[in-house]
Scaffold this motif. Sequence first.
Motif, PDB file in Angstrom:
ATOM      1  N   GLY A  42       0.762  -1.237   0.000  1.00 58.02           N
ATOM      2  CA  GLY A  42       0.000   0.000   0.000  1.00 58.02           C
ATOM      3  C   GLY A  42       0.792   1.285   0.000  1.00 58.02           C
ATOM      4  O   GLY A  42       0.206   2.362  -0.071  1.00 58.02           O
ATOM      5  N   TYR A  43       2.125   1.201   0.119  1.00 62.65           N
ATOM      6  CA  TYR A  43       2.903   2.431   0.028  1.00 62.65           C
ATOM      7  C   TYR A  43       2.858   2.922  -1.420  1.00 62.65           C
ATOM      8  O   TYR A  43       2.695   2.143  -2.354  1.00 62.65           O
ATOM      9  CB  TYR A  43       4.359   2.193   0.440  1.00 62.65           C
ATOM     10  N   HIS A  44       3.030   4.210  -1.590  1.00 59.73           N
ATOM     11  CA  HIS A  44       2.953   4.843  -2.906  1.00 59.73           C
ATOM     12  C   HIS A  44       4.043   4.297  -3.831  1.00 59.73           C
ATOM     13  O   HIS A  44       5.152   4.004  -3.383  1.00 59.73           O
ATOM     14  CB  HIS A  44       3.108   6.358  -2.741  1.00 59.73           C
ATOM     15  N   ARG A  87       2.600   9.073   0.515  1.00 59.28           N
ATOM     16  CA  ARG A  87       2.897   7.981   1.451  1.00 59.28           C
ATOM     17  C   ARG A  87       2.236   6.682   1.005  1.00 59.28           C
ATOM     18  O   ARG A  87       2.855   5.640   1.015  1.00 59.28           O
ATOM     19  CB  ARG A  87       2.428   8.361   2.849  1.00 59.28           C
ATOM     20  N   TYR A  88       0.951   6.755   0.696  1.00 53.77           N
ATOM     21  CA  TYR A  88       0.190   5.546   0.426  1.00 53.77           C
ATOM     22  C   TYR A  88      -0.594   5.701  -0.872  1.00 53.77           C
ATOM     23  O   TYR A  88      -0.831   6.803  -1.328  1.00 53.77           O
ATOM     24  CB  TYR A  88      -0.775   5.249   1.583  1.00 53.77           C
ATOM     25  N   TRP A  89      -1.028   4.592  -1.444  1.00 50.74           N
ATOM     26  CA  TRP A  89      -1.812   4.608  -2.679  1.00 50.74           C
ATOM     27  C   TRP A  89      -3.141   5.267  -2.428  1.00 50.74           C
ATOM     28  O   TRP A  89      -3.747   5.156  -1.433  1.00 50.74           O
ATOM     29  CB  TRP A  89      -2.044   3.186  -3.176  1.00 50.74           C
TER      30      TRP A  89
END
Length: 167
Positions: free
Chosen positions: A153-155, A165-167
């Motif tokens: 789930g991190y970008h 930071r995250y998707w």
Amino acid sequence: MLSAGPTPRVDTADWELVLRDETGADHRWSWDELLALGVEDVTVDIHCVTHWSRLDMSWRGVSLDKVFEDVESEHEFVMAHSYGGYTTNIPLEDLLDGKAWIAIEADGGPLDPEHGGPARLLVPHLYFWKSAKWLRGLTMMPDNDPGFWEQYGYHLYGDPWKEERYW
């Protein structure tokens, strides 16, 4: 220190960097061969996804420009591989033109294993999870396939100024 697993202990006598290009050919450097490419001093800011930054941190390392000097590729992405199995994806353009190093020292001394020693990737303009600890290899990729944290789930990119930071 945040890590995806236990801290690998790699002696510089056993350390090796392998860059696999798009043809499947391996370009290899021992510790001494890497250092012979030329070590430079850099001072950069680093930013962690967990909301901390460190400004004006001093590092010593080998520019990725030196590592890629004799490597030709039409692939636009790289997967960084660490001792211990960690991976992270990075666009090739973010490793070149003085933007990234293989760091061997921080704050005037060799990198401790807990901080990624003996060598870690240093990509200061991206969140620090992109600066893979315990670097052992780089693989050219045609697509931006996700690495370890990106699969969770991190970008895919991780620009701290855009808070990716995250998707």
